[in-house]
Design a protein around this motif. Sequence first.
Motif, mmCIF file in Angstrom:
data_model
loop_
_atom_site.group_PDB
_atom_site.id
_atom_site.type_symbol
_atom_site.label_atom_id
_atom_site.label_comp_id
_atom_site.label_asym_id
_atom_site.label_seq_id
_atom_site.Cartn_x
_atom_site.Cartn_y
_atom_site.Cartn_z
ATOM 1 N N SER A 32 7.709 -2.110 6.278
ATOM 2 C CA SER A 32 8.106 -1.155 5.239
ATOM 3 C C SER A 32 7.521 0.226 5.519
ATOM 4 N N SER B 212 10.906 0.254 0.916
ATOM 5 C CA SER B 212 10.006 -0.555 0.085
ATOM 6 C C SER B 212 9.854 -1.942 0.702
ATOM 7 N N GLU B 213 8.730 -2.576 0.417
ATOM 8 C CA GLU B 213 8.478 -3.906 0.952
ATOM 9 C C GLU B 213 9.497 -4.904 0.411
#
Length: 172
Positions: free
Chosen positions: A139, A145-146
């Motif tokens: 990420s 985003s993760e």
Amino acid sequence: MSNNHLVRRAQSGDGEAFIDLIRQYELTLYRTAKRLNISDDDIADLLQETIVTAFEKISSLKEPQFFNTWICRILLNNCYRFMKKNKQVVALDVETLNSLGYQDTLSMELDDALSSLDSMYRIVLTLYYVNELTTKEISELLQESEGTIKSRISRAKKKLKNNYYAEGVTLL
């Protein structure tokens, strides 16, 4: 000796520790550049430039566990500048990152399977399963985003299972 310990020693000026780190990552760095269709002679120069830059700037690395991501980013930036200078225009985005190298142990079948995926799925699977980066590292590298990374990994696995491995062969 752990990589984190080697990084800390290299950051404190231990040249041998830095050399040990580079030895661990040199094949990965070479394969990364090779997948960008750069010649071996040019790769040698780019690797040398990457190593010199990493040596000079290792003290700027804040988290030793991200050494792999950090040095790959230096290499990718060097490759991008080289290709741009030589009119080999390749944007340093998901398409380019998709070309990251991988281990010899990967079968041609896996390579073919990865090639069948859209680039956004191909890159996350390569980084996760082949380069063994965590979802957090991916990420940060892709500036996503993760949660997005986890979703892409999950969707990519489903696509492979449904489209490529309809006969029930387990890939990942």
